[in-house]
Scaffold this motif. Structure first.
Motif, mmCIF file in Angstrom:
data_model
loop_
_atom_site.group_PDB
_atom_site.id
_atom_site.type_symbol
_atom_site.label_atom_id
_atom_site.label_comp_id
_atom_site.label_asym_id
_atom_site.label_seq_id
_atom_site.Cartn_x
_atom_site.Cartn_y
_atom_site.Cartn_z
ATOM 1 N N THR A 105 0.813 -1.225 0.000
ATOM 2 C CA THR A 105 0.000 0.000 0.000
ATOM 3 C C THR A 105 0.842 1.269 0.000
ATOM 4 O O THR A 105 0.294 2.362 -0.119
ATOM 5 C CB THR A 105 -0.920 0.017 1.227
ATOM 6 O OG1 THR A 105 -0.123 -0.043 2.430
ATOM 7 C CG2 THR A 105 -1.876 -1.173 1.204
ATOM 8 N N SER A 106 2.147 1.132 0.135
ATOM 9 C CA SER A 106 3.010 2.308 0.265
ATOM 10 C C SER A 106 3.176 3.036 -1.068
ATOM 11 O O SER A 106 3.221 2.422 -2.137
ATOM 12 C CB SER A 106 4.388 1.897 0.786
ATOM 13 O OG SER A 106 5.265 3.010 0.842
ATOM 14 N N ASP A 107 3.288 4.370 -0.999
ATOM 15 C CA ASP A 107 3.638 5.177 -2.173
ATOM 16 C C ASP A 107 4.971 5.896 -1.935
ATOM 17 O O ASP A 107 5.226 6.955 -2.494
ATOM 18 C CB ASP A 107 2.535 6.190 -2.492
ATOM 19 C CG ASP A 107 2.300 7.171 -1.342
ATOM 20 O OD1 ASP A 107 2.916 7.008 -0.258
ATOM 21 O OD2 ASP A 107 1.488 8.104 -1.512
ATOM 22 N N ARG A 108 5.794 5.295 -1.136
ATOM 23 C CA ARG A 108 7.063 5.904 -0.738
ATOM 24 C C ARG A 108 8.050 5.947 -1.903
ATOM 25 O O ARG A 108 8.038 5.088 -2.790
ATOM 26 C CB ARG A 108 7.657 5.092 0.418
ATOM 27 C CG ARG A 108 8.907 5.677 1.042
ATOM 28 C CD ARG A 108 9.175 4.982 2.359
ATOM 29 N NE ARG A 108 10.474 5.290 2.904
ATOM 30 C CZ ARG A 108 10.917 4.839 4.068
ATOM 31 N NH1 ARG A 108 10.132 4.055 4.796
ATOM 32 N NH2 ARG A 108 12.122 5.166 4.510
ATOM 33 N N ILE A 109 8.903 6.956 -1.891
ATOM 34 C CA ILE A 109 9.987 7.085 -2.863
ATOM 35 C C ILE A 109 11.283 6.627 -2.199
ATOM 36 O O ILE A 109 11.654 7.110 -1.128
ATOM 37 C CB ILE A 109 10.143 8.534 -3.350
ATOM 38 C CG1 ILE A 109 8.882 8.990 -4.087
ATOM 39 C CG2 ILE A 109 11.372 8.670 -4.243
ATOM 40 C CD1 ILE A 109 8.910 10.456 -4.462
ATOM 41 N N PHE A 110 11.983 5.681 -2.827
ATOM 42 C CA PHE A 110 13.283 5.238 -2.340
ATOM 43 C C PHE A 110 14.354 5.723 -3.313
ATOM 44 O O PHE A 110 14.216 5.581 -4.525
ATOM 45 C CB PHE A 110 13.342 3.717 -2.225
ATOM 46 C CG PHE A 110 12.528 3.163 -1.091
ATOM 47 C CD1 PHE A 110 12.970 3.282 0.217
ATOM 48 C CD2 PHE A 110 11.312 2.547 -1.323
ATOM 49 C CE1 PHE A 110 12.229 2.782 1.275
ATOM 50 C CE2 PHE A 110 10.560 2.039 -0.286
ATOM 51 C CZ PHE A 110 11.016 2.154 1.023
ATOM 52 N N ARG A 111 15.413 6.253 -2.761
ATOM 53 C CA ARG A 111 16.506 6.808 -3.561
ATOM 54 C C ARG A 111 17.729 5.904 -3.459
ATOM 55 O O ARG A 111 18.202 5.620 -2.360
ATOM 56 C CB ARG A 111 16.830 8.235 -3.110
ATOM 57 C CG ARG A 111 15.613 9.158 -3.200
ATOM 58 C CD ARG A 111 15.935 10.580 -2.764
ATOM 59 N NE ARG A 111 14.723 11.389 -2.771
ATOM 60 C CZ ARG A 111 14.209 11.986 -3.841
ATOM 61 N NH1 ARG A 111 14.833 11.867 -5.005
ATOM 62 N NH2 ARG A 111 13.092 12.693 -3.757
ATOM 63 N N ILE A 112 18.208 5.473 -4.621
ATOM 64 C CA ILE A 112 19.341 4.556 -4.698
ATOM 65 C C ILE A 112 20.469 5.249 -5.455
ATOM 66 O O ILE A 112 20.273 5.688 -6.590
ATOM 67 C CB ILE A 112 18.950 3.253 -5.416
ATOM 68 C CG1 ILE A 112 17.795 2.566 -4.671
ATOM 69 C CG2 ILE A 112 20.143 2.314 -5.521
ATOM 70 C CD1 ILE A 112 17.232 1.360 -5.406
ATOM 71 N N ALA A 134 4.863 -4.220 -4.785
ATOM 72 C CA ALA A 134 4.800 -2.856 -4.244
ATOM 73 C C ALA A 134 4.524 -1.875 -5.377
ATOM 74 O O ALA A 134 5.369 -1.053 -5.732
ATOM 75 C CB ALA A 134 6.113 -2.513 -3.537
ATOM 76 N N PRO A 135 3.320 -1.930 -5.962
ATOM 77 C CA PRO A 135 3.042 -1.141 -7.170
ATOM 78 C C PRO A 135 3.088 0.369 -6.960
ATOM 79 O O PRO A 135 3.276 1.118 -7.922
ATOM 80 C CB PRO A 135 1.639 -1.597 -7.568
ATOM 81 C CG PRO A 135 1.040 -2.151 -6.308
ATOM 82 C CD PRO A 135 2.182 -2.764 -5.554
ATOM 83 N N GLY A 136 2.932 0.831 -5.725
ATOM 84 C CA GLY A 136 2.951 2.268 -5.480
ATOM 85 C C GLY A 136 4.315 2.822 -5.140
ATOM 86 O O GLY A 136 4.522 4.036 -5.132
ATOM 87 N N VAL A 137 5.262 1.949 -4.869
ATOM 88 C CA VAL A 137 6.616 2.385 -4.505
ATOM 89 C C VAL A 137 7.346 2.892 -5.743
ATOM 90 O O VAL A 137 7.266 2.284 -6.812
ATOM 91 C CB VAL A 137 7.392 1.231 -3.842
ATOM 92 C CG1 VAL A 137 8.882 1.556 -3.747
ATOM 93 C CG2 VAL A 137 6.833 0.952 -2.458
ATOM 94 N N ARG A 138 8.070 3.999 -5.576
ATOM 95 C CA ARG A 138 8.830 4.571 -6.693
ATOM 96 C C ARG A 138 10.321 4.579 -6.367
ATOM 97 O O ARG A 138 10.702 4.723 -5.213
ATOM 98 C CB ARG A 138 8.353 6.002 -6.964
ATOM 99 C CG ARG A 138 6.956 6.078 -7.572
ATOM 100 C CD ARG A 138 6.411 7.478 -7.523
ATOM 101 N NE ARG A 138 6.016 7.846 -6.164
ATOM 102 C CZ ARG A 138 5.691 9.088 -5.796
ATOM 103 N NH1 ARG A 138 5.726 10.069 -6.671
ATOM 104 N NH2 ARG A 138 5.334 9.332 -4.545
ATOM 105 N N LEU A 139 11.116 4.424 -7.403
ATOM 106 C CA LEU A 139 12.567 4.406 -7.255
ATOM 107 C C LEU A 139 13.171 5.624 -7.945
ATOM 108 O O LEU A 139 12.817 5.932 -9.082
ATOM 109 C CB LEU A 139 13.163 3.136 -7.862
ATOM 110 C CG LEU A 139 12.688 1.801 -7.283
ATOM 111 C CD1 LEU A 139 13.298 0.648 -8.069
ATOM 112 C CD2 LEU A 139 13.037 1.687 -5.809
#
Length: 307
Positions: A105-112, A134-139
């Motif tokens: 359910t997360s829409d969090r942005i992860f920075r790599i 995790a379809p809402g997670v963005r990279l």
């Protein structure tokens, strides 16, 4: 009987207050009865009566006063209902309750932070897995030099993919090992059925350099062949396939990259005729954020993406 109101600041007075009284105060404010408040929190009536007396002394107010056959809240007590409930709710949900992370359910942005070569090796499989779990997670991908020191206050990366040759005092864990192959144009007729040391010595090379340095495998090759014929130097491994394609040049390239890019660029992938030291790629993170459930989850997903 009335009690003097004490003036205390958060800095100088709070340490003298028994904060265990706050839940009892909340029960008294809600039930307006010593008996019912005691039942609600699992105390005896004498213990709750004692707590009420302590609260009266601490707050300098009667809190509960009898009117006829019932108790009612004083004006001060009525004003405390909202703040006390807010304090307890904040403590419960933001202090005492461990943080959680739900990838579904997360829409969090992860920075790599990673080089292009590491990103191309890891992120396609990672993105495919996240599209399902995790379809809402963005990279967001960042260049590694913008987040080398994850302890900086302005560092934005959640994790950095760092070669094992780059030192750091931060926690690190091996993400994957990378070995080396030699790539050449598929139509390069100067190479026989298998690559030889003589081929390495006589053919022109494309070499990767970063800030004047070369990876361990290229250093090993240069020690074996001091007069290596270097025709082209690049600062990105992803440039190598295009530079080799359609030319007599050869180059060392990470095996995973070579497998991904060989067909696209018409390359032949060959085993090196000499042993070459492998390259380790590590996950590096800031220990201050090590316990964050989202970042822990991200590191696990990166591990799964390469194994």
């Amino acid at each position: 009987m009335s009690f003097p109101i004490r003036s205390t600041s958060t800095a100088t007075g709070l340490h003298r207050v028994d904060l265990n009284l706050l839940p009892l105060l909340a029960a008294l404010l809600e039930h307006r009865s010593v008996t019912r408040a005691a039942q609600a929190v699992g105390l005896t009536q004498p213990a709750m009566s004692n707590a009420l007396q302590r609260l009266r002394r601490t707050l300098g107010d009667e809190l509960l006063v009898r009117v006829g056959r019932h108790y009612v809240l004083t004006e001060r007590a009525g004003a405390l209902v909202g703040p006390v409930n807010l304090i307890l709710e904040t403590a419960t949900h933001h202090v005492l309750t461990p943080p959680t992370f739900d990838p579904a359910t997360s829409d969090r942005i992860f920075r790599i932070a990673a080089t292009s070569a590491s990103a191309l090796t890891v992120l396609p499989a990672l993105s495919a897995a996240l599209a399902v779990s995790a379809p809402g997670v963005r990279l967001h991908l960042e260049p590694p030099d913008s987040a080398m020191d994850l302890t900086r206050g302005d560092a934005t990366a959640d994790v950095t993919l760092l070669p094992d040759t780059v030192p750091t005092t931060l926690p690190r864990e091996r993400l994957y090992h990378e070995d080396w192959v030699v790539v050449a144009d598929a139509d390069n007729d100067r190479i026989g059925a298998a690559l030889t040391v003589d081929d390495l010595a006589r053919l022109p090379h494309v070499v990767f350099e970063w800030e004047g340095g070369r990876v361990g495998a290229q250093q090993a090759l240069a020690r074996l062949i001091p007069d290596l014929h270097v025709r082209c130097v690049v600062f990105e491994f992803l440039m190598i396939p295009s530079m080799v394609s359609g030319t007599p040049m050869i180059a060392l390239l990470q095996r995973r990259l070579a497998r991904q890019l060989a067909a696209q660029h018409g390359l032949r992938v060959m085993e090196a005729p000499i042993p070459l030291p492998s390259l380790g790629i590590d996950l590096v993170w800031n220990p201050r954020t090590a316990g964050d459930p989202g970042r822990v989850w991200l590191r696990k997903q990166l591990m799964r993406a390469v194994h």
